[in-house]
Design a protein around this motif. Structure first.
Motif, PDB file in Angstrom:
ATOM      1  N   PRO A 203      47.000  40.706  32.465  1.00 41.99           N
ATOM      2  CA  PRO A 203      46.773  39.451  33.266  1.00 41.99           C
ATOM      3  C   PRO A 203      45.885  39.937  34.478  1.00 41.99           C
ATOM      4  CG  PRO A 203      48.678  40.557  33.772  1.00 41.99           C
ATOM      5  CD  PRO A 203      48.193  41.150  32.410  1.00 41.99           C
ATOM      6  N   ASP A 204      45.482  38.783  35.274  1.00 37.31           N
ATOM      7  CA  ASP A 204      44.264  38.953  36.416  1.00 37.31           C
ATOM      8  C   ASP A 204      45.156  39.787  37.384  1.00 37.31           C
ATOM      9  OD1 ASP A 204      42.645  37.760  34.695  1.00 37.31           O
ATOM     10  OD2 ASP A 204      43.002  35.493  35.678  1.00 37.31           O
ATOM     11  N   GLU A 205      46.190  39.641  37.704  1.00 36.42           N
ATOM     12  CA  GLU A 205      46.846  40.125  38.920  1.00 36.42           C
ATOM     13  C   GLU A 205      47.496  41.502  38.575  1.00 36.42           C
ATOM     14  OE1 GLU A 205      49.733  37.753  40.780  1.00 36.42           O
ATOM     15  OE2 GLU A 205      48.152  36.050  41.190  1.00 36.42           O
ATOM     16  N   ALA A 206      46.853  42.508  39.139  1.00 37.06           N
ATOM     17  CA  ALA A 206      47.032  43.946  38.913  1.00 37.06           C
ATOM     18  C   ALA A 206      48.192  44.375  39.806  1.00 37.06           C
ATOM     19  CB  ALA A 206      46.375  44.906  38.671  1.00 37.06           C
ATOM     20  N   ASP A 207      49.137  45.336  39.648  1.00 43.05           N
ATOM     21  CA  ASP A 207      50.146  46.012  40.684  1.00 43.05           C
ATOM     22  C   ASP A 207      49.370  47.040  41.538  1.00 43.05           C
ATOM     23  OD1 ASP A 207      52.708  44.732  39.523  1.00 43.05           O
ATOM     24  OD2 ASP A 207      51.754  45.146  37.615  1.00 43.05           O
ATOM     25  N   VAL A 208      48.464  47.676  41.000  1.00 43.59           N
ATOM     26  CA  VAL A 208      47.915  48.556  41.768  1.00 43.59           C
ATOM     27  C   VAL A 208      46.421  48.744  41.572  1.00 43.59           C
ATOM     28  CG1 VAL A 208      47.675  51.192  42.357  1.00 43.59           C
ATOM     29  CG2 VAL A 208      49.768  50.020  42.105  1.00 43.59           C
ATOM     30  N   THR A 209      45.192  48.828  42.454  1.00 44.92           N
ATOM     31  CA  THR A 209      43.926  48.624  42.175  1.00 44.92           C
ATOM     32  C   THR A 209      43.457  50.133  42.995  1.00 44.92           C
ATOM     33  OG1 THR A 209      43.423  47.535  43.951  1.00 44.92           O
ATOM     34  CG2 THR A 209      43.886  46.339  42.002  1.00 44.92           C
ATOM     35  N   ALA A 210      42.321  50.421  42.324  1.00 44.46           N
ATOM     36  CA  ALA A 210      41.592  51.652  42.911  1.00 44.46           C
ATOM     37  C   ALA A 210      40.012  51.360  43.061  1.00 44.46           C
ATOM     38  CB  ALA A 210      41.945  52.967  42.273  1.00 44.46           C
ATOM     39  N   LEU A 211      39.424  51.187  44.131  1.00 37.79           N
ATOM     40  CA  LEU A 211      38.274  50.803  44.334  1.00 37.79           C
ATOM     41  C   LEU A 211      37.392  51.857  44.115  1.00 37.79           C
ATOM     42  CD1 LEU A 211      37.992  48.944  48.003  1.00 37.79           C
ATOM     43  CD2 LEU A 211      38.447  48.050  45.735  1.00 37.79           C
ATOM     44  N   GLN A 212      36.143  51.622  43.624  1.00 40.19           N
ATOM     45  CA  GLN A 212      35.028  52.464  42.922  1.00 40.19           C
ATOM     46  C   GLN A 212      33.857  52.267  43.792  1.00 40.19           C
ATOM     47  OE1 GLN A 212      35.853  51.645  38.783  1.00 40.19           O
ATOM     48  NE2 GLN A 212      36.162  53.757  38.512  1.00 40.19           N
ATOM     49  N   HIS A 213      32.619  53.155  43.622  1.00 41.24           N
ATOM     50  CA  HIS A 213      31.350  53.030  44.348  1.00 41.24           C
ATOM     51  C   HIS A 213      31.262  51.595  44.638  1.00 41.24           C
ATOM     52  CE1 HIS A 213      31.302  57.234  44.745  1.00 41.24           C
ATOM     53  NE2 HIS A 213      30.188  57.377  44.691  1.00 41.24           N
ATOM     54  N   ALA A 214      30.773  50.866  43.548  1.00 43.14           N
ATOM     55  CA  ALA A 214      30.380  49.795  43.779  1.00 43.14           C
ATOM     56  C   ALA A 214      31.175  48.711  44.359  1.00 43.14           C
ATOM     57  CB  ALA A 214      29.946  49.096  42.099  1.00 43.14           C
ATOM     58  N   ASP A 215      32.564  48.564  44.335  1.00 42.04           N
ATOM     59  CA  ASP A 215      33.277  47.924  45.016  1.00 42.04           C
ATOM     60  C   ASP A 215      33.135  48.065  46.653  1.00 42.04           C
ATOM     61  OD1 ASP A 215      34.698  47.033  42.663  1.00 42.04           O
ATOM     62  OD2 ASP A 215      35.587  48.859  42.447  1.00 42.04           O
ATOM     63  N   VAL A 216      32.996  49.333  46.755  1.00 43.91           N
ATOM     64  CA  VAL A 216      32.876  49.813  48.406  1.00 43.91           C
ATOM     65  C   VAL A 216      31.521  49.476  48.955  1.00 43.91           C
ATOM     66  CG1 VAL A 216      32.947  51.474  50.048  1.00 43.91           C
ATOM     67  CG2 VAL A 216      34.875  51.406  48.013  1.00 43.91           C
ATOM     68  N   ALA A 217      30.483  49.641  47.938  1.00 45.21           N
ATOM     69  CA  ALA A 217      29.124  49.360  48.524  1.00 45.21           C
ATOM     70  C   ALA A 217      29.038  47.677  48.832  1.00 45.21           C
ATOM     71  CB  ALA A 217      28.246  49.649  47.484  1.00 45.21           C
ATOM     72  N   ALA A 218      29.973  46.835  47.919  1.00 48.66           N
ATOM     73  CA  ALA A 218      29.721  45.505  48.290  1.00 48.66           C
ATOM     74  C   ALA A 218      30.531  45.096  49.207  1.00 48.66           C
ATOM     75  CB  ALA A 218      30.337  44.844  47.062  1.00 48.66           C
ATOM     76  N   LEU A 219      31.457  45.985  50.005  1.00 50.29           N
ATOM     77  CA  LEU A 219      32.076  45.611  51.552  1.00 50.29           C
ATOM     78  C   LEU A 219      31.493  46.111  52.630  1.00 50.29           C
ATOM     79  CD1 LEU A 219      35.676  46.479  50.346  1.00 50.29           C
ATOM     80  CD2 LEU A 219      34.753  44.242  50.409  1.00 50.29           C
ATOM     81  N   LEU A 220      30.528  46.901  52.422  1.00 53.73           N
ATOM     82  CA  LEU A 220      29.766  47.610  53.819  1.00 53.73           C
ATOM     83  C   LEU A 220      28.925  46.477  54.223  1.00 53.73           C
ATOM     84  CD1 LEU A 220      28.974  51.065  52.275  1.00 53.73           C
ATOM     85  CD2 LEU A 220      30.884  50.512  53.441  1.00 53.73           C
ATOM     86  N   PRO A 221      29.118  46.336  55.664  1.00 55.13           N
ATOM     87  CA  PRO A 221      28.325  45.261  56.440  1.00 55.13           C
ATOM     88  C   PRO A 221      26.957  45.736  56.534  1.00 55.13           C
ATOM     89  CG  PRO A 221      29.511  46.717  57.949  1.00 55.13           C
ATOM     90  CD  PRO A 221      29.969  46.987  56.318  1.00 55.13           C
TER      91      PRO A 221
END
Length: 473
Positions: A203-221
């Protein structure tokens, strides 16, 4: 992003897939991936000695079929059957046909093994190992151990370890990560973690997630061409006291490196802050008179200052509460706020907020962080060897994958508070600000530890700009 799913969701996906595949095909996929991982650990399969610890479930079957593959490549494979009458018969027949054998002397075979494969208990197991299995797990500790799907004895859904469990050097998990593989205390038993794709439709909805480099890079202002310091966000820091002026300096250190355009400091540590960071805007207080901010950080080294807490919580901007500030929290008061709140307790502080023992929090971290977020109506970053972040809306809990044991040093949490608060001021949602802050903080500590250890909190703060650049680049 790594996504982890509960046992119930994984089981449902397995049932759906097995209904579309020939009988036994799914186990063969898992066994093939497991055999490859075994070969990688062994380096040389031919002539190696492999012992399979086989329980009554599908994990035991996976181990037996993988053992058969290794035996066909020249490995000497012995299977220790904990419940012979319930061992997977197809897997056992395949092992014997390939030249593998059932162990007649388990302890002696384990003592000679190049690799021990843990297939005792599957993802549905609860509680610690039974005495016979616990004895075998203890005997295997001197050997290289590979766990099938998860180390036997850990809770796949929660990461709890209630009794004796296998300590693996590596774990091969099938189809999806399980929450317990990413969360302490179970994570300490997992070793190197490998995911084998067996074709599950999850399913699309996970119970736990762990961000990785690309995910964090996309959040940085990232500042726009027309940005000024105020448009980038201003973070207010209320920290430090006559007894703990260093907490003010460390919190500001993190805040200055968190992306906001300016940092306003309010408190008695102004002289120390200006001496360390002359770019800081300093005000004697109260916070509501210090000037406009887009987020507040309050609590590190604050001491007894309930008036400042009341002033900050009355504001209409996001507030991060840490350390001493956590002593003044009232769930009803937080729920009445019009802006979000982010709490950053360690296990001891979380226990106080929950009215529980610290040991309870540390042994059931996933439950604790969810309960805190629900009870206080706030996003919660529970610090520790595996930092967890939960929001009050019940979204998937995030687990931070970065960090090092050297972060267990005085003041490192103050740096994290300033960093995450600064990200809040740039406009990130509390869940994202906490997740990105924890990731950067842990990664900065790793980078700093490569140059010198032991670490200090100042070392971590100093490593943040280079860490930010490495992600953004």
């Amino acid at each position: 992003m790594r996504t982890a799913y509960s046992v119930e969701k994984v089981r449902a996906a397995e049932r759906d897939l097995m209904a579309r595949l020939p009988d036994g095909a799914l186990m063969q996929r898992a066994a093939a991936g497991l055999a490859v991982a075994c070969a990688d650990l062994l380096g040389r399969v031919y002539g190696s000695r492999v012992v399979l610890l086989v329980g009554s479930g599908d994990n035991g079957g996976d181990a037996l079929y993988a053992g058969a593959r290794l035996a066909r490549r020249g490995a000497g494979v012995r299977a220790v059957l904990l419940t012979p009458e319930r061992a997977h018969q197809g897997g056992l027949a395949a092992l014997r046909a390939a030249g593998g054998r059932v162990s007649a002397d388990p302890r002696a075979d384990i003592g000679r093994a190049d690799l021990v494969v843990d297939g005792i208990v599957g993802i549905g197991g609860k509680g610690g190992l039974r005495p016979e299995a616990a004895e075998l797990a203890e005997a295997a500790r001197a050997r290289t151990v590979l766990a099938v799907d998860l180390p036997s004895g850990v809770n796949a859904d929660t990461g709890e370890v209630d009794g004796t469990a296998v300590r693996a050097d590596a774990t091969v998990t099938f189809g999806a990560y399980k929450p317990g593989l990413l969360i302490d205390p179970a994570r300490e038993y997992v070793g190197a973690l490998r995911l084998v794709d067996i074709g599950l439709d999850l399913p699309d909805e996970a119970d736990v997630t762990a961000l990785q480099h690309a995910d964090v890079a996309a959040l940085l202002p990232v500042p726009a061409a027309d940005s000024d310091k105020y448009r980038r966000g201003v973070v207010g820091v209320v920290a430090g006291s006559a007894r703990y002026p260093g907490a003010a300096v460390l919190s500001v250190s993190g805040a200055l490196r968190g992306g906001a355009g300016a940092v306003r400091y309010v408190g008695p540590g102004g002289d120390a802050v200006i001496a360390a960071h002359p770019e800081t805007l300093v005000h004697a207080g109260p916070p509501s008179k210090a000037g406009r901010v887009q987020a507040w950080v309050i609590g590190p080294g604050l001491g007894d200052n309930e008036a400042a807490m009341a002033d900050v919580l009355a504001s209409d901007v996001p507030v991060l509460v840490d350390a001493d500030g956590l002593r003044y929290l009232d769930p009803a008061r937080l729920r009445a706020r019009t802006a979000p709140t982010l709490l950053t307790p360690h296990a001891g502080e979380a226990a106080a907020l929950l009215g529980a023992a610290r040991e309870e929090v540390e042994s059931a971290r996933l439950h604790a962080v969810r309960e805190l977020a629900s009870r206080y109506g706030a996003t919660v970053l529970l610090k520790g060897s595996s930092t967890l972040i939960a929001d009050p809306e019940g979204a998937a809990v995030r687990v931070n994958p970065t960090g090092t044991g050297w972060l267990a040093t005085a003041g490192s949490g103050d740096v994290l508070s300033g960093l995450a608060g600064s990200l809040l001021a740039t406009g990130l949602a509390p869940l994202d600000a906490a997740s990105a802050g924890a990731y950067l903080h842990g990664l900065a500590a790793r980078r700093a530890a490569e140059k010198a250890v032991p670490l200090t909190a100042c070392d971590v703060a100093a490593a943040l700009p280079g860490t930010w650049h490495s992600l953004a680049d």
